[in-house]
Design a protein around this motif. Structure first.
Motif, PDB file in Angstrom:
ATOM      1  N   UNK A 136       3.749  -8.076   2.887  1.00  0.00           N
ATOM      2  CA  UNK A 136       3.534  -6.913   3.560  1.00  0.00           C
ATOM      3  C   UNK A 136       4.011  -6.707   4.474  1.00  0.00           C
ATOM      4  N   UNK A 142       5.485  -3.330   5.142  1.00  0.00           N
ATOM      5  CA  UNK A 142       4.563  -2.298   5.215  1.00  0.00           C
ATOM      6  C   UNK A 142       3.541  -2.346   6.932  1.00  0.00           C
ATOM      7  N   UNK A 143       3.808  -2.751   7.278  1.00  0.00           N
ATOM      8  CA  UNK A 143       3.007  -3.632   8.600  1.00  0.00           C
ATOM      9  C   UNK A 143       4.352  -2.806   9.676  1.00  0.00           C
ATOM     10  N   UNK A 145       3.976   0.866   9.567  1.00  0.00           N
ATOM     11  CA  UNK A 145       2.947   1.686   9.586  1.00  0.00           C
ATOM     12  C   UNK A 145       3.261   1.801  10.988  1.00  0.00           C
ATOM     13  N   UNK A 198      -0.616 -12.857   0.198  1.00  0.00           N
ATOM     14  CA  UNK A 198      -1.692 -11.870   1.650  1.00  0.00           C
ATOM     15  C   UNK A 198      -0.459 -10.173   1.929  1.00  0.00           C
ATOM     16  N   UNK A 199      -1.444  -9.568   1.354  1.00  0.00           N
ATOM     17  CA  UNK A 199      -0.809  -7.881   1.581  1.00  0.00           C
ATOM     18  C   UNK A 199      -1.331  -7.225   2.109  1.00  0.00           C
ATOM     19  N   UNK A 200      -1.056  -6.126   2.527  1.00  0.00           N
ATOM     20  CA  UNK A 200      -1.528  -4.926   3.496  1.00  0.00           C
ATOM     21  C   UNK A 200      -3.634  -5.793   3.292  1.00  0.00           C
ATOM     22  N   UNK A 245      -8.924   2.652   6.733  1.00  0.00           N
ATOM     23  CA  UNK A 245      -9.269   4.144   8.011  1.00  0.00           C
ATOM     24  C   UNK A 245      -9.550   5.241   6.832  1.00  0.00           C
TER      25      UNK A 245
END
Lengths: 279, 330
Positions: free
Chosen positions: A170, A173-174, A177, B20-22, B33
Motif C-alpha cells: 500500500x 500507492x500512498x 498519490x 492493509x491496503x489503501x 474522495x
C-alpha cells in the motif's frame, strides 16, 4: 546425494532413464510418424509407416505452404488469439485493480460471481450464445469468437491478477498519490509495469486457450474464409480422408506455431500454471 | 489463488483476509474522495459487461430454454416444464454418456494422475537431461485437442497407420480400436492422457520442488527409507495439489468435447459419446435446442454440485489452513 560411482546407484539411474525414454518415445513417435508421413506418398505409408521416406516427397508440405487457405487460417487464428487476449487481459486487469485495492459495497458478491463463472464451460453456454450472437449479427464475424472467448477467460484472469495486485504494498500507492498521481495514473504508470510478470503469465495462458478453441469458431463461422486452424484441420481431414499423407502434412504444419510458441514461452506458461493452481 | 478456494475465501473476505491496503485505509478514514464512483464505474464496466452479457446471460437463457420445446428460432413458446430433463434421463444415449463420463473419471484418477505423480517424482531426481524430458512430456499440452485427435486418427488409420503396423507386428488387430465399441472409450482415454498427463506432472513437480529439502533429509536421518519418506512426508505435503488436480480432472472430463467429436464423433453406436457431444448433436444438428439446453444444464449442475461438495468436504482443510496461517502471521 554424492555422485559416487556406486554400481547400484548407476543401475538405478539407468532404469530411470529407461522409463523416461519409453515415455518420451510414446510422446514423440506419433508426432515423428506425422512429420515423416508428410514426406511420403500413401503407397509408402502402407508399406513402411515408420521408416524414412524413400524417396522423399515434399509436395504435400509445399502444396499446403503455397496454398492461400493454410495461411489465411493461420492469420485468422493469430488475429483472434491476439485481439481476444488483449481485450481480456485489459478488462481483467482493470477489474482486478478495483477488486484488489478498493473497498465498496457488493465487492465480494461481484467477485464471487466471477468465481462461480469458473464453473461455466463453453459447452453449457454455446447454444444460447449462438442464438445471441446471431441476433447481434456477429456470426461470421471474428468478434463473435473474440468477445465470448474474452468473457470466458475473465474469471481465472481476474482471480490471478487480483491476488497479484494485492501483493503490491500500500505504501507504493500512498507515495504515488502524495506525488499527485490519480487512480488512473497509478494503475497505468505504476501498477501495470510492476505487474508485468503476472500479465505475461495470464496472457500466455489466454493465448494457448484461445488458439486451441474449437467449439466456438466451429459454430460461429459458416464462412470458410474465417476458419481458424483447429476448424481448418478438422475440415481438411474430412475433405482428404483418403489422402493420409496430405492430412499428416497439414496436421504437422498446424502444430508448428503452437510448438514454436511453447519453445519461446515455456517458462512463463509453466510458472503460470503452477502459480494458478498452487495459489 | 486456487480455483475453487475462491468461493469461501471471498465469502469470508473482508478485513480479516485483506492486506492493509489503501482500500481498508479509505474505509476507515474520511469519506470517499469525489470521483471514486466514476473510477469504479470506468474500471469495472468492460469486464462486467462482457461477463454478464456473454457468460451469465447465456446460462440464464439456457436454463429458461431447457423448459421449452424449441428449435432455436423465434421465441420459445411451447412450454414443456421438466419434460426435457425426464427425457434425458430416460434416453439410453444420455445414460450412456453418464456412464462413459464415470468410466473416464475413474480411469483418470486411477491411471493418469498416479502415472503423472510417478513421473514428477522421477524427474525430481538428479537425472542428466531431465529438463529435456520435462520439455517433451509437457509439449502435448500446448497442442489443441483437435490437432491431437486428427493426428491419432491417422496414427490408427487402417492400413496406413502406425498403430496398425505395430499391431500386426504384435500379432493382434489393435488397428481397429476406434471401430470397436468395446475398446473405443479406452482409446479415447489413452489419447486424452497423452495430451494432459504432462500438465499434471508439471503441477506435481512444481509442488514437489516447493517442499523444503530439509524435511526429506530429516526423515532420512530418522531412518526412513525412500518409500517411507515419500509416503509420510512428500505425499501429505503434495495433498493440496493432488486435490486440485483431481478436481480439474473431473471437471475437465465432464466437459469433454473436442477430442471425442474429432476422434470418433461419439461412435461407433454411441460407445464413446459424452454429454457435450450429445448436446452438440441435438443443438446444432437436429435443432432440438430445448432438449440440448436441458443437457447443458445437467452438465453444469453436475460440475457445480461436484464442485460444491468437493469444496466443502475435501478442499476445506486446505483453505482453512491457508486462513489460519494468515492469522498466525499477525
Amino acid at each position: 546425494m554424492t555422485s559416487t560411482a556406486n554400481p547400484a546407484l548407476r543401475a538405478r539411474r539407468l532404469v530411470l532413464h529407461l522409463v523416461c525414454i519409453v515415455v518420451g518415445a510414446v510422446i514423440v513417435v506419433p508426432v515423428w510418424f506425422g512429420v515423416l508421413g508428410g514426406f511420403k506418398d500413401n503407397g509408402q505409408l502402407s508399406v513402411n509407416p515408420l521408416g524414412l521416406p524413400d524417396p522423399w516427397v515434399p509436395s504435400n508440405y509445399t502444396d499446403i505452404l503455397t496454398s492461400e487457405v493454410f495461411w489465411r487460417q493461420l492469420g485468422n487464428s493469430v488475429l483472434i488469439a491476439v485481439t481476444g487476449t488483449f481485450i481480456m487481459v485489459a478488462a481483467a486487469a482493470m477489474a482486478a485493480f478495483v477488486f484488489a485495492r478498493f473497498a465498496f459495497r457488493g465487492r465480494e458478491l461481484l467477485f464471487t460471481l466471477f468465481g462461480v463463472g469458473l464453473m461455466f464451460p463453453f459447452a453449457v453456454a454455446i447454444l444460447p450464445l449462438f442464438v445471441l450472437l446471431r441476433s447481434m449479427e456477429l456470426l461470421d464475424n471474428p468478434l463473435g469468437v473474440i468477445l465470448p472467448q474474452a468473457a470466458f477467460g475473465l474469471p481465472i484472469t481476474v482471480i490471478i491478477l487480483r491476488q497479484f495486485f494485492r501483493t503490491i504494498p500500500g505504501e507504493v500507492e500512498e507515495a504515488a498519490i502524495l506525488d499527485g498521481c490519480s487512480a488512473f495514473g497509478f494503475f497505468w504508470r505504476i501498477l501495470l509495469p510492476m505487474a508485468r510478470p503476472a500479465l505475461a503469465t495470464v496472457s500466455v495462458l489466454a493465448l494457448v486457450t484461445s488458439w486451441n478453441n474449437f467449439m466456438l469458431p466451429l459454430v460461429v463461422f459458416t464462412d470458410q474464409s474465417w476458419w481458424t486452424l483447429p476448424v481448418g484441420v478438422q475440415a481438411f481431414q474430412g475433405q482428404y480422408s483418403d489422402d493420409t499423407a496430405r492430412v499428416l502434412a497439414y496436421v504437422v504444419l498446424s502444430m508448428v506455431p503452437a510448438l514454436g510458441f511453447y519453445a519461446v514461452a515455456e517458462r512463463q506458461l509453466i510458472s503460470g500454471l503452477s502459480g494458478s493452481v498452487k495459489g | 489463488m486456487t480455483r475453487p478456494s475462491t468461493v469461501p475465501e471471498t465469502r469470508r473476505g473482508g478485513p480479516a483476509t485483506d492486506p492493509p491496503g489503501p482500500g481498508t485505509a479509505r474505509r476507515r478514514g474520511a469519506r470517499p474522495r469525489p470521483g471514486r464512483r466514476r473510477v469504479l464505474a470506468i474500471f469495472l464496466t468492460p469486464a462486467l459487461v462482457l461477463f454478464l452479457l456473454l457468460v451469465i446471460a447465456p446460462i440464464v437463457v439456457a436454463s429458461y430454454a431447457s423448459l421449452y420445446k424449441w428449435n432455436g428460432f423465434n421465441l420459445p413458446q411451447n412450454f414443456v416444464g421438466l419434460d426435457n430433463y425426464t427425457r434425458a434421463f430416460g434416453d439410453p444415449t444420455f445414460r450412456g454418456d453418464l456412464w462413459h463420463g464415470l468410466v473416464l473419471i475413474v480411469l483418470s484418477l486411477t491411471v493418469q494422475l498416479p502415472v503423472a505423480l510417478g513421473l514428477a517424482m522421477l524427474l525430481n531426481q538428479p537425472l542428466r537431461g531431465r529438463s529435456i524430458y520435462r520439455l517433451i512430456f509437457f509439449a502435448p499440452y500446448v497442442l489443441s485437442e483437435v490437432t491431437t485427435a486428427v493426428l491419432f486418427n491417422l496414427v490408427f488409420s487402417p492400413n496406413r497407420g502406425l498403430g496398425d503396423s505395430i499391431a500386426r507386428w504384435l500379432g493382434s488387430d489393435a488397428g481397429t480400436i476406434f471401430a470397436d465399441p468395446d475398446t473405443v472409450l479406452f482409446a479415447v482415454f489413452m489419447i486424452v492422457s497423452w495430451k494432459y498427463f504432462g500438465l499434471y506432472m508439471m503441477l506435481f513437480l512444481a509442488a514437489r520442488q516447493s517442499i523444503p529439502k530439509e524435511l526429506n533429509e530429516a526423515a532420512t536421518t530418522d531412518g526412513a527409507g525412500p518409500w517411507q519418506a515419500f509416503r509420510h512426508v512428500t505425499l501429505p505435503l503434495l495433498g493440496p495439489t493432488i486435490r486440485i488436480s483431481v478436481f480439474l480432472s473431473v471437471i475437465g472430463t465432464i466437459q469433454l468435447f473436442d477430442m471425442v467429436w474429432v476422434l470418433t464423433g461419439g461412435g461407433p453406436i454411441h460407445a464413446s459419446e459424452t454429454m457435450a457431444v450429445t448436446m452438440f448433436q441435438y443443438g446444432f444438428r437436429r435443432f432440438e435446442v430445448g432438449y440440448a439446453s436441458a443437457i447443458s444444464i445437467i452438465m453444469f449442475l453436475l460440475s457445480f454440485v461436484f464442485a460444491l461438495i468437493y469444496q466443502r468436504v475435501v478442499l476445506r482443510r486446505d483453505t482453512e489452513g491457508a486462513i489460519t496461517n494468515q492469522g498466525d502471521n499477525r
